[in-house]
Design an enzyme around this catalytic site. Structure first.
Site, short mmCIF file in Angstrom:
data_model
loop_
_atom_site.label_atom_id
_atom_site.label_comp_id
_atom_site.label_asym_id
_atom_site.label_seq_id
_atom_site.Cartn_x
_atom_site.Cartn_y
_atom_site.Cartn_z
N CYS A 6 4.84 -3.58 10.66
CA CYS A 6 5.96 -4.10 9.89
C CYS A 6 6.62 -5.23 10.70
O CYS A 6 7.29 -4.96 11.69
CB CYS A 6 6.95 -2.96 9.65
SG CYS A 6 8.22 -3.42 8.50
N GLU B 96 -10.37 -7.12 -12.10
CA GLU B 96 -9.03 -7.63 -11.68
C GLU B 96 -8.44 -8.36 -12.87
O GLU B 96 -9.07 -9.25 -13.43
CB GLU B 96 -9.19 -8.56 -10.47
CG GLU B 96 -7.97 -9.37 -10.11
CD GLU B 96 -6.73 -8.54 -9.80
OE1 GLU B 96 -6.72 -7.85 -8.77
OE2 GLU B 96 -5.78 -8.57 -10.61
N ASP C 194 -2.26 0.11 -0.92
CA ASP C 194 -1.03 0.80 -1.32
C ASP C 194 -1.27 2.02 -2.21
O ASP C 194 -0.45 2.93 -2.23
CB ASP C 194 -0.12 -0.18 -2.08
CG ASP C 194 0.39 -1.30 -1.20
OD1 ASP C 194 0.16 -1.27 0.02
OD2 ASP C 194 1.03 -2.23 -1.75
N CYS D 238 5.69 -1.84 2.04
CA CYS D 238 6.42 -2.40 3.18
C CYS D 238 7.84 -1.82 3.29
O CYS D 238 8.83 -2.50 2.95
CB CYS D 238 6.47 -3.92 3.13
SG CYS D 238 7.02 -4.58 4.72
N LYS E 119 2.83 1.40 3.62
CA LYS E 119 1.94 0.66 2.72
C LYS E 119 2.09 -0.83 3.01
O LYS E 119 3.04 -1.47 2.55
CB LYS E 119 2.33 0.95 1.26
CG LYS E 119 2.14 2.41 0.84
CD LYS E 119 2.49 2.61 -0.62
CE LYS E 119 2.37 4.06 -1.04
NZ LYS E 119 1.05 4.68 -0.81
N THR E 120 1.16 -1.37 3.79
CA THR E 120 1.24 -2.79 4.16
C THR E 120 -0.14 -3.46 4.13
O THR E 120 -1.17 -2.78 4.20
CB THR E 120 1.79 -2.98 5.60
OG1 THR E 120 0.83 -2.44 6.52
CG2 THR E 120 3.13 -2.33 5.81
N GLN F 135 2.35 -11.44 -0.43
CA GLN F 135 3.68 -10.84 -0.60
C GLN F 135 4.51 -10.79 0.69
O GLN F 135 5.75 -10.84 0.63
CB GLN F 135 3.54 -9.44 -1.19
CG GLN F 135 2.87 -9.44 -2.56
CD GLN F 135 2.41 -8.05 -3.01
OE1 GLN F 135 3.16 -7.09 -2.97
NE2 GLN F 135 1.16 -7.96 -3.44
N ALA G 147 -1.13 -5.17 6.58
CA ALA G 147 -1.62 -4.96 7.94
C ALA G 147 -2.44 -3.68 8.02
O ALA G 147 -3.46 -3.62 8.71
CB ALA G 147 -0.44 -4.90 8.90
C1 LIG Z 1 8.78 -8.01 -0.24
C2 LIG Z 1 7.51 -7.55 0.41
C3 LIG Z 1 7.32 -7.76 1.76
C4 LIG Z 1 6.15 -7.33 2.38
N1 LIG Z 1 5.99 -7.61 3.70
C5 LIG Z 1 4.84 -7.27 4.31
C6 LIG Z 1 4.58 -7.65 5.65
O1 LIG Z 1 5.41 -8.31 6.28
N2 LIG Z 1 3.40 -7.29 6.22
C7 LIG Z 1 2.46 -6.59 5.52
O2 LIG Z 1 1.41 -6.29 6.08
N3 LIG Z 1 2.67 -6.20 4.25
C8 LIG Z 1 3.82 -6.53 3.62
N4 LIG Z 1 4.02 -6.21 2.31
C9 LIG Z 1 3.10 -5.27 1.65
C10 LIG Z 1 1.78 -5.91 1.20
O3 LIG Z 1 2.04 -7.05 0.43
C11 LIG Z 1 1.02 -4.87 0.38
O4 LIG Z 1 0.89 -3.70 1.14
C12 LIG Z 1 -0.36 -5.37 -0.01
O5 LIG Z 1 -0.27 -6.56 -0.73
C13 LIG Z 1 -1.04 -4.30 -0.85
O6 LIG Z 1 -2.30 -4.74 -1.24
P1 LIG Z 1 -3.12 -3.91 -2.33
O7 LIG Z 1 -4.41 -4.61 -2.45
O8 LIG Z 1 -3.10 -2.47 -2.04
O9 LIG Z 1 -2.27 -4.08 -3.66
P2 LIG Z 1 -1.88 -5.42 -4.43
O10 LIG Z 1 -1.77 -6.57 -3.51
O11 LIG Z 1 -0.70 -5.07 -5.25
O12 LIG Z 1 -3.13 -5.70 -5.36
C14 LIG Z 1 -3.48 -4.83 -6.39
C15 LIG Z 1 -4.33 -5.62 -7.36
O13 LIG Z 1 -4.87 -4.72 -8.33
C16 LIG Z 1 -4.77 -5.32 -9.61
N5 LIG Z 1 -4.68 -4.23 -10.60
C17 LIG Z 1 -3.78 -3.22 -10.63
N6 LIG Z 1 -4.02 -2.41 -11.66
C18 LIG Z 1 -5.12 -2.90 -12.27
C19 LIG Z 1 -5.85 -2.49 -13.42
N7 LIG Z 1 -5.51 -1.40 -14.13
N8 LIG Z 1 -6.93 -3.22 -13.79
C20 LIG Z 1 -7.30 -4.33 -13.09
N9 LIG Z 1 -6.62 -4.78 -12.01
C21 LIG Z 1 -5.55 -4.06 -11.61
C22 LIG Z 1 -3.49 -6.14 -9.56
O14 LIG Z 1 -3.54 -7.17 -10.54
C23 LIG Z 1 -3.52 -6.66 -8.14
O15 LIG Z 1 -4.17 -7.91 -8.04
C24 LIG Z 1 5.15 -6.65 1.64
C25 LIG Z 1 5.33 -6.45 0.26
C26 LIG Z 1 6.48 -6.91 -0.35
C27 LIG Z 1 6.64 -6.72 -1.84
#
Ligand SMILES: Cc1cc2nc3c(=O)[nH]c(=O)nc-3n(C[C@H](O)[C@H](O)[C@H](O)COP(=O)(O)OP(=O)(O)OC[C@H]3O[C@@H](n4cnc5c(N)ncnc54)[C@H](O)[C@@H]3O)c2cc1C
Length: 399
Positions: free
Chosen positions: A336, A19, A292, A143, A300-301, A27, A303
């Site tokens: 959502c 990470e 995501d 989202c 993509k959430t 978010q 949840a």
């Molecule tokens: C405005 C907004 C509103 C939202 N509202 C909601 C909501 O109401 N309810 C809900 O459930 N979801 C919501 N979401 C969506 C939710 O935040 C995401 O779906 C969730 O955070 C995705 O998690 P993830 O672990 O897949 O990705 P991320 O949280 O993006 O984490 C990915 C991680 O991987 C790391 N990474 C990436 N590439 C590399 C690399 N090459 N090497 C090392 N580390 C790396 C990054 O640093 C990061 O820490 C919202 C998002 C936004 C932007």
């Protein structure tokens, strides 16, 4: 969350987490920051504080995957080998996909809750009237409901600041309906009517002309407008239609990070190629995907991740112990939380087949029909979900 569950629930200890970031953001609260009702400082914690203590944090960037040799190449720490790999790298924002976005992003009257919700609130707070345009790109975005939430909350903010009568709110999207779940669509169309919003469907965003404050669209065969307002200035340029804006909120085009996108693990759509139900990679059985980055036909959430992680954790545990994955089945659940006003929310929960699947736990909050606006759902969004995220989900406890 996956690492924490493997440690806490399955008692594994030999886990590394590559990470690169210093901070972790909650978010879902960005929407509330963009509406001036949540502190930006409360949306993040240091990465060190959310890393499970028993895991090894490799603070580095993954740059290449070698799934045939079971290794990940990193920028500084060399090549790291694995027995099992979980990819959860989220999305990257590729603003170059919409010409004009990069130059204007988070500047002046152009804002996005995705990247700087504090700027959104500045723009909304200081808006003096005119056309407030809310839009989104044609790529999958995280989202998918977030642009709409900004629309509804901004309308409420304009009511409070007294500029509503001088403002036309337009929501232009490539979609065909306001929401794909019939129960939620019904409520949201009532919200749209109440808030007198001009809806434009089948609008593919192609470029932004920041100087002239025009968003340009190509019309798809689904073009369909609802409650069209006279005051909105429309331009034509060949096959393109421009909507003039005095304020623009949009989401950035999203893509999988390059090291996944350009690897043999990517699907034809250039997202991570996993089985829809087991989340196991379709060609590499010791690789799994959550979140995501996975090529799943659902929203993509966070949840969705809450339901995906236990499946992946069980599959890895069974692979290690029994040499075969478990019988757990991810049904595409995603959710959502659509805030529609200060103090009101609708909770869209659904599966791959767009069935409305409300969480039975909601009845303990005395919420009988979460497809309707309810103040208790707002309390859930603003106070309870952040608590559950930091204290349960991230700690590997069942939620
Ligand atoms: C405005 C907004 C509103 C939202 N509202 C909601 C909501 O109401 N309810 C809900 O459930 N979801 C919501 N979401 C969506 C939710 O935040 C995401 O779906 C969730 O955070 C995705 O998690 P993830 O672990 O897949 O990705 P991320 O949280 O993006 O984490 C990915 C991680 O991987 C790391 N990474 C990436 N590439 C590399 C690399 N090459 N090497 C090392 N580390 C790396 C990054 O640093 C990061 O820490 C919202 C998002 C936004 C932007």
């Amino acid at each position: 969350m996956t690492a924490s569950q493997l440690i806490r629930q399955k008692k594994y200890s030999d886990i590394g987490i590559i990470e690169m970031a210093d901070k972790h953001y909650y978010q879902p609260a960005f929407t509330l920051v963009g509406a001036g009702t949540y502190s930006w400082d409360n949306t993040s914690r240091s990465m060190a504080s959310v890393m499970p203590r028993e895991a090894t944090w490799i603070k580095d960037k993954a740059v290449k995957l070698n799934p045939d040799n079971n290794t990940v190449v990193t920028e500084k720490s060399g090549e790291i080998s694995y027995d099992y790999l979980v990819l959860s790298a989220g999305v990257v924002y590729d603003k170059s996909l919409v010409p004009g976005l990069e130059e204007t992003w988070d500047k002046g009257v152009v804002c996005s809750n995705y990247t700087d919700p504090r700027h959104t609130w500045e723009v909304v707070k200081n808006f003096k009237g005119g056309t407030a345009l809310f839009t989104q790109p044609t790529t999958p975005i995280k989202c998918g409901g977030a642009p709409q939430k900004a629309l509804y909350m901004s309308e409420s903010a304009f009511q409070k600041s007294g500029v509503r009568a001088k403002t036309t709110l337009v929501f232009a999207t490539n979609g065909t309906v306001i929401f794909g779940i019939p129960e939620i669509k019904k409520t949201l169309m009532e919200v749209v009517d109440r808030k007198d919003i001009d809806l434009r469907f089948g609008h593919e965003l192609v470029k932004i002309d920041a100087g002239n404050q025009i968003a340009w669209y190509r019309m798809s065969e689904h073009e369909n407008n609802y409650n069209t307002k006279d005051g909105v200035e429309i331009e034509k340029d060949g096959e393109l239609t421009g909507i003039h804006f005095d304020m623009l909120h949009t989401a950035p085009p999203c893509a999988a990070p390059d090291f996944i996108r350009n690897s043999s693990l990517a699907s034809a759509n250039k997202w991570l190629d996993v089985d829809l139900h087991t989340l196991q990679h379709n060609h590499y059985p010791n690789v799994f995907g959550v979140g995501d980055v996975a090529d799943l036909p659902t929203a993509k959430t966070g949840a969705a991740i809450r339901k995906q992680v236990p499946i992946v954790v069980d599959n890895i545990d069974r692979l290690i112990r029994e040499n075969q994955i478990g019988t757990g089945y991810y049904n595409g659940y995603s959710s959502c939380p659509l805030v529609t006003d200060y103090g009101k929310m609708v909770m869209a929960e659904f599966d791959y087949d767009n069935n409305f699947t409300p969480d039975p736990m909601l009845k303990y909050m005395l919420i009988r029909d979460s497809s309707k606006e309810h103040w208790r759902l707002w309390i859930l969004k603003k106070y309870i979900l952040p608590y559950l995220y930091w204290n349960k989900m991230m700690k590997g406890k069942n939620v």
